[in-house]
Write a protein that holds these residues in place. Structure first.
Motif, short mmCIF file in Angstrom:
data_model
loop_
_atom_site.label_atom_id
_atom_site.label_comp_id
_atom_site.label_asym_id
_atom_site.label_seq_id
_atom_site.Cartn_x
_atom_site.Cartn_y
_atom_site.Cartn_z
N MET A 46 15.57 19.17 2.67
CA MET A 46 16.33 18.09 1.88
C MET A 46 15.44 16.98 1.53
N GLY A 47 14.54 16.71 2.44
CA GLY A 47 13.79 15.68 2.42
C GLY A 47 12.79 15.90 1.12
N PRO A 51 11.35 14.30 -4.30
CA PRO A 51 9.95 14.26 -4.48
C PRO A 51 9.32 15.56 -5.22
N CYS A 52 9.76 16.72 -4.74
CA CYS A 52 9.21 17.99 -5.23
C CYS A 52 9.92 18.39 -6.45
N GLN A 54 9.69 16.00 -8.71
CA GLN A 54 8.91 15.36 -9.89
C GLN A 54 7.67 16.16 -10.04
N THR A 55 7.28 17.21 -9.25
CA THR A 55 5.87 17.88 -9.39
C THR A 55 6.30 19.28 -10.37
N TYR A 56 5.21 19.88 -10.39
CA TYR A 56 5.16 21.12 -11.20
C TYR A 56 5.46 22.23 -10.15
N ALA A 57 5.30 21.99 -8.90
CA ALA A 57 5.68 22.91 -7.87
C ALA A 57 6.97 23.32 -7.76
N GLY A 58 7.93 22.33 -7.67
CA GLY A 58 9.35 22.73 -7.69
C GLY A 58 9.78 23.22 -6.63
N VAL A 62 9.63 22.50 -2.27
CA VAL A 62 10.87 22.31 -1.44
C VAL A 62 10.70 23.47 -0.25
N GLN A 63 10.28 24.64 -0.64
CA GLN A 63 10.17 25.62 0.58
C GLN A 63 9.12 25.43 1.36
#
Length: 204
Positions: A46-47, A51-52, A54-58, A62-63
């Protein structure tokens, strides 16, 4: 005379009993670890959502956030169960309350928003369970994150409401996950500080 002798022996047999108010157990370690793993993984995910995003990792980001949160809380839960069984029971009780509150909130939203279904009710219950297991830390983290997010929203022109909400969620995640470590350390400190109790045992 016999009574006097028995009383004398009883007083002489005053021995220290090192039993403590706080005790851990194997089942508490397992339960604490499982509860911490679940709570930390959900809170970490959730946290990391905003933030994720807004990154390319997506999704990978999160995982990863969920995995790190779960690992930290897993260690804290195992340690907590080893020093204070009651604390794990309290965390499980909080998770139960969180399940009820989250499910009820999900049901209310389902009735108010036509596009929501029973899967959203279940999701609300699962999220509530994770938060309830670490309610105090999550609440403190959410409050701190909300303040920081609000200040950034008011002072930084490019910082919008979604970003502010993301900071609040990240604060909640950090507070909830960190609470597992804080509680385990605090429980260990309290156990170490417990005074030695005494009992009178009559040896025959």
């Amino acid at each position: 005379m016999r009574r006097t002798a028995l009383l004398t022996v009883g007083v002489l047999c005053l021995v220290p009993n090192t039993a403590r108010a706080q005790e851990g157990s194997d089942w508490a370690r397992v339960a604490g670890g499982a509860l911490g793993l679940y709570s930390g993984a959900v809170l970490g995910s959730m946290g990391g959502l905003v933030p994720c995003s807004q990154t390319y990792a997506g999704a990978w980001c999160v995982q990863a956030a969920g995995a790190v949160g779960g690992a930290i809380a897993l260690g804290g839960g195992i340690y907590l169960g080893g020093v204070d069984e009651d604390a794990v029971t309290s965390a499980a009780r909080g998770a139960g309350y969180g399940l009820l509150i989250g499910s009820a909130a999900g049901f209310v939203l389902k009735e108010a928003v036509p596009r929501l279904g029973w899967n959203d009710v279940v999701a609300g219950g699962l999220i509530g369970t994770a938060i309830g297991a670490s309610a105090e830390g999550a609440a403190l983290g959410l409050a701190a994150g909300s303040v920081v997010g609000g200040v950034l929203y008011l002072t930084v022109p490019s910082f919008d409401l979604p970003n502010s909400a993301g900071v609040a969620l990240t604060g909640m995640a950090v507070g909830g996950i960190g609470s597992w470590i804080v509680r385990s350390v605090d429980a260990n400190s309290k156990r170490a500080a417990d005074p030695i109790s005494f009992s009178i045992r009559l040896k025959v």
